[in-house]
Design a protein around this motif. Structure first.
Motif, PDB file in Angstrom:
ATOM      1  N   GLN A  57       0.819  -1.212   0.000  1.00 55.33           N
ATOM      2  CA  GLN A  57       0.000   0.000   0.000  1.00 55.33           C
ATOM      3  C   GLN A  57       0.853   1.262   0.000  1.00 55.33           C
ATOM      4  OE1 GLN A  57      -3.357  -0.040  -0.186  1.00 55.33           O
ATOM      5  NE2 GLN A  57      -3.359   2.190  -0.355  1.00 55.33           N
ATOM      6  N   ASP A  58       1.751   1.404   0.976  1.00 53.49           N
ATOM      7  CA  ASP A  58       2.561   2.622   1.103  1.00 53.49           C
ATOM      8  C   ASP A  58       4.006   2.253   1.407  1.00 53.49           C
ATOM      9  OD1 ASP A  58       0.385   4.525   0.863  1.00 53.49           O
ATOM     10  OD2 ASP A  58      -0.234   3.858   2.864  1.00 53.49           O
ATOM     11  N   LEU A  59       4.915   3.133   0.921  1.00 44.93           N
ATOM     12  CA  LEU A  59       6.333   3.038   1.237  1.00 44.93           C
ATOM     13  C   LEU A  59       6.806   4.421   1.648  1.00 44.93           C
ATOM     14  CD1 LEU A  59       9.052   1.504   1.276  1.00 44.93           C
ATOM     15  CD2 LEU A  59       9.347   2.203  -1.109  1.00 44.93           C
ATOM     16  N   THR A  60       7.341   4.508   2.863  1.00 48.76           N
ATOM     17  CA  THR A  60       7.823   5.786   3.380  1.00 48.76           C
ATOM     18  C   THR A  60       9.308   5.679   3.662  1.00 48.76           C
ATOM     19  OG1 THR A  60       5.679   6.216   4.401  1.00 48.76           O
ATOM     20  CG2 THR A  60       7.547   7.521   5.177  1.00 48.76           C
ATOM     21  N   LEU A  61      10.060   6.661   3.107  1.00 43.55           N
ATOM     22  CA  LEU A  61      11.505   6.700   3.301  1.00 43.55           C
ATOM     23  C   LEU A  61      11.868   7.883   4.178  1.00 43.55           C
ATOM     24  CD1 LEU A  61      12.684   5.990  -0.358  1.00 43.55           C
ATOM     25  CD2 LEU A  61      12.477   4.367   1.514  1.00 43.55           C
ATOM     26  N   SER A  62      12.700   7.681   5.161  1.00 39.05           N
ATOM     27  CA  SER A  62      13.243   8.757   5.997  1.00 39.05           C
ATOM     28  C   SER A  62      14.758   8.681   5.893  1.00 39.05           C
ATOM     29  CB  SER A  62      12.790   8.593   7.451  1.00 39.05           C
ATOM     30  OG  SER A  62      11.390   8.640   7.553  1.00 39.05           O
ATOM     31  N   PRO A  63      15.329   9.328   4.833  1.00 38.83           N
ATOM     32  CA  PRO A  63      16.768   9.151   4.569  1.00 38.83           C
ATOM     33  C   PRO A  63      17.653   9.696   5.656  1.00 38.83           C
ATOM     34  CG  PRO A  63      15.811  10.835   3.157  1.00 38.83           C
ATOM     35  CD  PRO A  63      14.667  10.181   3.840  1.00 38.83           C
ATOM     36  N   LEU A  64      17.229  10.776   6.296  1.00 37.40           N
ATOM     37  CA  LEU A  64      18.084  11.349   7.330  1.00 37.40           C
ATOM     38  C   LEU A  64      18.158  10.416   8.544  1.00 37.40           C
ATOM     39  CD1 LEU A  64      17.041  15.104   7.082  1.00 37.40           C
ATOM     40  CD2 LEU A  64      18.997  13.955   6.034  1.00 37.40           C
ATOM     41  N   ARG A  65      17.074   9.748   8.804  1.00 34.23           N
ATOM     42  CA  ARG A  65      17.054   8.807   9.942  1.00 34.23           C
ATOM     43  C   ARG A  65      17.388   7.383   9.500  1.00 34.23           C
ATOM     44  NH1 ARG A  65      11.495   9.317  12.967  1.00 34.23           N
ATOM     45  NH2 ARG A  65      10.697   9.355  10.815  1.00 34.23           N
ATOM     46  N   LEU A  66      17.655   7.216   8.195  1.00 37.86           N
ATOM     47  CA  LEU A  66      17.928   5.886   7.636  1.00 37.86           C
ATOM     48  C   LEU A  66      16.826   4.895   8.014  1.00 37.86           C
ATOM     49  CD1 LEU A  66      21.781   5.500   8.212  1.00 37.86           C
ATOM     50  CD2 LEU A  66      20.583   6.273   6.164  1.00 37.86           C
ATOM     51  N   GLN A  67      15.602   5.265   7.719  1.00 36.91           N
ATOM     52  CA  GLN A  67      14.448   4.473   8.136  1.00 36.91           C
ATOM     53  C   GLN A  67      13.523   4.255   6.948  1.00 36.91           C
ATOM     54  OE1 GLN A  67      12.622   5.020  12.116  1.00 36.91           O
ATOM     55  NE2 GLN A  67      10.803   5.618  10.968  1.00 36.91           N
ATOM     56  N   ILE A  68      13.004   3.042   6.831  1.00 39.15           N
ATOM     57  CA  ILE A  68      12.052   2.667   5.784  1.00 39.15           C
ATOM     58  C   ILE A  68      10.821   2.069   6.455  1.00 39.15           C
ATOM     59  CG2 ILE A  68      11.656   1.260   3.730  1.00 39.15           C
ATOM     60  CD1 ILE A  68      14.661   1.194   3.305  1.00 39.15           C
ATOM     61  N   GLU A  69       9.649   2.488   5.990  1.00 34.46           N
ATOM     62  CA  GLU A  69       8.393   1.958   6.526  1.00 34.46           C
ATOM     63  C   GLU A  69       7.557   1.458   5.357  1.00 34.46           C
ATOM     64  OE1 GLU A  69       4.384   3.455   8.838  1.00 34.46           O
ATOM     65  OE2 GLU A  69       6.313   4.372   9.375  1.00 34.46           O
ATOM     66  N   LEU A  70       7.136   0.198   5.430  1.00 35.79           N
ATOM     67  CA  LEU A  70       6.362  -0.442   4.370  1.00 35.79           C
ATOM     68  C   LEU A  70       5.055  -0.941   4.960  1.00 35.79           C
ATOM     69  CD1 LEU A  70       6.422  -1.422   1.399  1.00 35.79           C
ATOM     70  CD2 LEU A  70       7.427  -3.552   2.225  1.00 35.79           C
ATOM     71  N   LYS A  87       0.976  -6.143   8.005  1.00 28.25           N
ATOM     72  CA  LYS A  87       0.382  -4.804   8.121  1.00 28.25           C
ATOM     73  C   LYS A  87       1.441  -3.720   8.027  1.00 28.25           C
ATOM     74  CE  LYS A  87      -2.647  -2.044  11.098  1.00 28.25           C
ATOM     75  NZ  LYS A  87      -3.426  -2.019  12.360  1.00 28.25           N
ATOM     76  N   LYS A  88       2.612  -3.956   8.664  1.00 29.08           N
ATOM     77  CA  LYS A  88       3.626  -2.897   8.705  1.00 29.08           C
ATOM     78  C   LYS A  88       4.998  -3.503   8.912  1.00 29.08           C
ATOM     79  CE  LYS A  88       4.891   1.200  11.449  1.00 29.08           C
ATOM     80  NZ  LYS A  88       4.493   2.040  12.620  1.00 29.08           N
ATOM     81  N   LEU A  89       5.990  -2.921   8.169  1.00 27.24           N
ATOM     82  CA  LEU A  89       7.393  -3.287   8.353  1.00 27.24           C
ATOM     83  C   LEU A  89       8.190  -1.991   8.500  1.00 27.24           C
ATOM     84  CD1 LEU A  89       9.842  -5.214   8.331  1.00 27.24           C
ATOM     85  CD2 LEU A  89       9.880  -4.984   5.833  1.00 27.24           C
ATOM     86  N   LEU A  90       8.920  -1.872   9.606  1.00 25.29           N
ATOM     87  CA  LEU A  90       9.745  -0.711   9.877  1.00 25.29           C
ATOM     88  C   LEU A  90      11.188  -1.149  10.025  1.00 25.29           C
ATOM     89  CD1 LEU A  90       9.909   2.361  10.495  1.00 25.29           C
ATOM     90  CD2 LEU A  90       9.627   1.760  12.920  1.00 25.29           C
ATOM     91  N   VAL A  91      12.074  -0.585   9.164  1.00 29.11           N
ATOM     92  CA  VAL A  91      13.490  -0.929   9.190  1.00 29.11           C
ATOM     93  C   VAL A  91      14.295   0.359   9.348  1.00 29.11           C
ATOM     94  CG1 VAL A  91      15.407  -1.967   7.941  1.00 29.11           C
ATOM     95  CG2 VAL A  91      13.103  -2.902   7.668  1.00 29.11           C
ATOM     96  N   SER A  92      15.189   0.396  10.344  1.00 29.02           N
ATOM     97  CA  SER A  92      16.056   1.561  10.536  1.00 29.02           C
ATOM     98  C   SER A  92      17.493   1.087  10.674  1.00 29.02           C
ATOM     99  CB  SER A  92      15.628   2.348  11.774  1.00 29.02           C
ATOM    100  OG  SER A  92      15.730   1.559  12.937  1.00 29.02           O
ATOM    101  N   LEU A  93      18.403   1.858  10.027  1.00 32.36           N
ATOM    102  CA  LEU A  93      19.815   1.520  10.030  1.00 32.36           C
ATOM    103  C   LEU A  93      20.589   2.407  11.000  1.00 32.36           C
ATOM    104  CD1 LEU A  93      20.253   1.247   6.155  1.00 32.36           C
ATOM    105  CD2 LEU A  93      20.056  -0.646   7.772  1.00 32.36           C
ATOM    106  N   LYS A  94      21.816   2.010  11.270  1.00 36.60           N
ATOM    107  CA  LYS A  94      22.703   2.778  12.154  1.00 36.60           C
ATOM    108  C   LYS A  94      23.806   3.436  11.322  1.00 36.60           C
ATOM    109  CE  LYS A  94      22.192   0.071  16.425  1.00 36.60           C
ATOM    110  NZ  LYS A  94      22.921  -0.717  17.450  1.00 36.60           N
ATOM    111  N   TRP A  95      23.936   4.769  11.491  1.00 34.21           N
ATOM    112  CA  TRP A  95      25.006   5.483  10.799  1.00 34.21           C
ATOM    113  C   TRP A  95      26.377   4.951  11.200  1.00 34.21           C
ATOM    114  CZ3 TRP A  95      24.568   8.433   6.684  1.00 34.21           C
ATOM    115  CH2 TRP A  95      23.350   9.063   6.407  1.00 34.21           C
TER     116      TRP A  95
END
Length: 806
Positions: A57-70, A87-95
């Motif tokens: 349904q939706d894909l949200t990118l937060s490049p500054l926080r290195l976060q992806i929400e699907l 329903k939801k997948l949230l992935v965040s990376l570490k700088w």
């Protein structure tokens, strides 16, 4: 000059800032407006190449926080079932990890995933998906250098998940939901930074579980299941796993070590307060069994791989109760069962041979209780619950397994060795519903000790048992048995004392047609079997038996218990008889209890119809044909004389019975033989031979001149001198003439009915004399009945006798 430079710096600073903001805005706009659409289009096209539908349904990118929400992802095969959706997948990376060249995830959060694992024919759905991806991967360059990538995950959390497992071949369809999975500090490298495995901590919350076990079609269920622990790499070649499984109020704590070179796995398990109830349902019973209570604790060590597998430790089962569904009372219970220092080993040999063994230092069961029932069809509850139907046992599916096991190419051996097996303060509740009224007896305070239990051929275990029967009686057993096949090889002595006879009323009423109103029973049973050949001795001692009323409308064979008691009971109101049996336990129709009852039934039946035969069985003298007189004579052969004397001695010690001796004769054979006896007696006397009284008249030898002279004298007396002279003149001298004279002499002697009756009377008188000579007290208890005609058998003329109660 300074102010001009400051102004230029401000202008350039503003330009740089503006440029940075414009670039940041363009990057942000691209990530939020253009990139999601591009990614969605690419994912859809890639799915089409794979033959799958991949949509979200939706894909949200937060490049500054290195976060992806699907959100709301859907994966399914074209025209097939959905493999995965969430329903939801949230992935965040570490700088900090990315800077070091490591793929480091701060967290991965997956909400409400639904996973389908399905097998059709011989392929799983996820295998097909993996194969589709592999086909669409670009070919790898073998010359390209490969360097393992470090991967780490700070937190991996799956919440409200569900898993559906479907296997059409096994008709399996199970769903696990909802459950949670939490992994912490997971990485594929060890503490030194070498990529060698997986380490981390995890937590898996499965919630309630109802799982159908394939193959046995039984379900195991728990209200709450969670799995926690951690992964570690103690050394480059070892992978460690801590598994902490919680099952309702209990838990299984375990640690496993895998050697990646030898592939050997070693582990230590600690079971704490594990409920046995869910596992009782898995027992291979024909009817559902329920575990109403029971807790298991254990310390176990496991070694898998290498030359053999090994499981060893201690096990404690407390407060176990197993009940058959629909029943009110438990099938089996115990307060505690301790298995101390057990070890199970299994090893694979050449040619598919396998050897396994179980050794137990000590197995102690405290206060066991067993319900043993026989239904109205004569089948025990344990046979009904656990025996295979005959159709199943003979089914073609079972045949290959039996043949494979028996073939020389495939052989499994199992060794059992229990140093000490003990039961303390046990109870057995026995009920036989096949009897009317129902038979019930309890054994309490039952104790048993078995030392050296082993299934090794030729090895015998020592057995000792004792208990209280029917509240007032006692039982003891001692001996030895070979647990390789205890039915075929054993030597057991069992004693029962002071059992109330009224307890056995249902059996007596069912099989004999009487009630027992008083008395006590004691038994001495000694059974020995060697290679299937069984010999048994059953000494039955009854004290003070009181016979009650007959069973009204009794349909079976009513046994003469009153007469039997009168015959068997001595002056101390005691009956003491021994019944011996013998047979081969391998015979399909063999039954030790059946042989004993048949022997007892035969004795009791013969009490009325053939008392001498019954006495012969009781006294171990044989004599299946009773007492028989010699044809034509009032004479009993030495064996029957001896029996009569011993019967007299026995009856003298058992004063509650009376006998009526009945003289008998066979009107045909006795008439012929009595004529012969009179003829031969005359011949022998005229020949000068002295006859011993009470001895059978011997057949004279017609070749003896003295006998020939006596023959002529007797012939002249009974046939006539003139007839004798004619025969001597007309017939040539020799054996034929003597035979004819002897035959004509016998035919000339006429035997009257009175002589036959007197012969029968003399026989009864002789029996009376043999029985009372050494036992004069019997004279008042033996009477004479009316003379009877009988048919002689091969043993002679049977003496008839009737037993009466004094």
């Amino acid at each position: 000059m300074l102010s001009i430079r400051n102004h230029r710096f401000q202008v350039w600073g503003l330009r740089i800032a503006a440029t940075f903001l414009i670039l940041a805005f363009l990057f942000w706009a691209g990530c939020h407006i253009f990139v999601p659409g591009l990614i969605k289009k690419s994912v859809t096209e890639y799915g089409q190449r794979l033959g799958y539908e991949i949509a979200y349904q939706d894909l949200t990118l937060s490049p500054l926080r290195l976060q992806i929400e699907l959100n709301d992802l859907h994966l399914s095969k074209e025209g097939g079932n959905t493999l995965l959706e969430f329903k939801k997948l949230l992935v965040s990376l570490k700088w900090t990890k990315l800077v070091k060249g490591e793929l480091g995830f701060d967290q991965i959060l997956l909400d409400e995933p639904k996973l389908l694992v399905e097998k059709k024919l011989n392929t799983w759905n996820w295998q097909e998906f993996a194969y589709a991806i592999e086909k669409n991967l670009p070919p790898a360059d073998p010359k390209a250098p490969s360097k393992p990538i470090k991967i780490s995950v700070g937190k991996f959390l799956v919440s409200s998940a569900s898993l559906a497992l479907v296997d059409q071949s096994l008709k399996l369809k199970e769903e696990l939901k909802p459950f949670t999975v939490e992994l912490l500090d997971v990485a594929n490298y060890d503490k030194e930074g070498d990529v060698s495995g997986v380490r981390g901590r995890y937590d898996l919350n499965l919630g309630a579980l109802q799982l159908l076990i394939p193959g046995i079609n039984k379900t195991i269920g728990f209200h709450h299941i969670s799995l926690g622990g951690g992964l570690d790499n103690p050394s480059p070649n070892n992978l460690g796993v801590q598994l902490d499984l919680k099952l309702d109020d209990g838990q299984i704590l375990s640690h496993w070590d895998l050697n990646t070179i030898s592939k050997e796995i070693s582990g230590k398990l600690k079971l704490e307060n594990i409920a046995t109830a869910p596992f009782i349902a898995l027992l291979p019973a024909n009817k559902e069994l329920l575990g109403s209570s029971g807790v298991m604790n254990a310390d176990i060590g496991v070694t898998l791989g290498g030359d053999s597998d090994r499981i060893a430790g201690d096990l404690h089962l407390s407060n176990l109760a197993v009940i058959e569904k629909g029943e009110k009372t438990p099938l089996i219970t115990w307060d505690a069962a301790d298995v101390r220092q057990f070890e199970y080993k299994s090893s694979k040999q050449a040619n598919d041979h396998s050897n396994s063994s179980l050794t137990i230092d000590e197995l102690i069961i405290d206060h066991p209780s067993l319900r043993f029932d026989i239904n109205d069809q004569g089948m025990s509850n344990f046979r009904r619950l656990f025996s295979k139907p005959a159709a199943d046992a003979a089914s073609p599916e079972n045949a290959p397994l039996v043949n494979k096991t028996a073939s020389p190419e495939f052989k499994n051996t199992f060794g059992l060795d229990i140093k000490t097996l003990g039961m303390k303060n046990g109870e057995v509740f026995f009920t036989d519903l096949a009897m009317r009224p129902n038979f019930k007896v309890d054994i309490k305070k039952f104790n048993a000790t078995l030392i050296g239990v082993s299934n090794a051929p030729g090895h015998f275990a020592t057995v000792a048992m004792d208990g209280v029967v029917a509240n007032s009686g006692s039982m003891r057993a001692k001996g030895q048995a070979s647990f390789d096949d205890p039915r075929r090889n054993h030597d057991i002595l069992m004693t029962f004392r002071n059992l109330p006879l009224t307890t056995f009323n249902p059996a007596v009423m069912t099989y004999a047609g009487y009630q027992i109103s008083g008395g006590h029973l004691s038994l001495n049973l000694n059974y020995r079997a060697k290679d299937g050949q069984l010999t048994g001795s059953n000494q039955i001692i009854i004290k003070g038996v009181q016979l009650g009323d007959e069973v009204p409308d009794y349909q079976g064979k009513k046994l003469p218990l009153g007469l039997a008691i009168a015959l068997l009971e001595d002056s101390d109101d005691t009956i003491d008889v021994t019944i011996c049996i013998a047979g081969n336990v391998d015979s399909p129709e063999f039954s030790a209890s059946g042989l004993v009852w048949q022997a007892i039934s035969n004795v009791l039946s013969n009490v009325a119809t053939a008392p001498f035969r019954a006495l012969g069985s009781i006294m171990g003298m044989g004599g299946e044909n009773g007492i028989n007189a010699v044809l034509g004579e009032a004479v009993f052969l030495p064996a029957d004389q001896d029996r009569l004397e011993k019967f007299g001695e026995y009856l003298d010690k058992h004063p509650n019975s009376k006998l009526e001796l009945i003289g008998t004769y066979d009107p045909v054979q006795d008439k012929q033989e009595l004529a012969r006896v009179k003829a031969d007696t005359a011949i022998l006397k005229d020949a000068g031979f002295k006859l011993e009284p009470g001895e059978p008249i011997p057949a004279p030898s017609l070749t003896d001149p003295r006998i020939q002279s006596g023959l002529r004298t007797a012939y002249a007396q009974y046939v006539g001198r003139i007839k004798l002279g004619q025969r001597l003149l007309m017939l040539p001298e020799g054996e034929a003439r003597n035979d004819q004279l002897h035959t004509e002499l016998i035919a000339a002697i006429d035997i009257s009915e009175d002589e036959l009756r007197q012969l029968a009377k003399n026989r009864a008188q002789l029996a009376f004399s043999l029985m009372t000579t050494e036992n004069p007290g019997l004279k008042d208890r033996i009477n004479f009945g009316d003379i009877k005609t009988v048919e002689a058998g091969k043993e002679g003329v049977p003496l008839d006798v009737e037993l009466r109660i004094k």
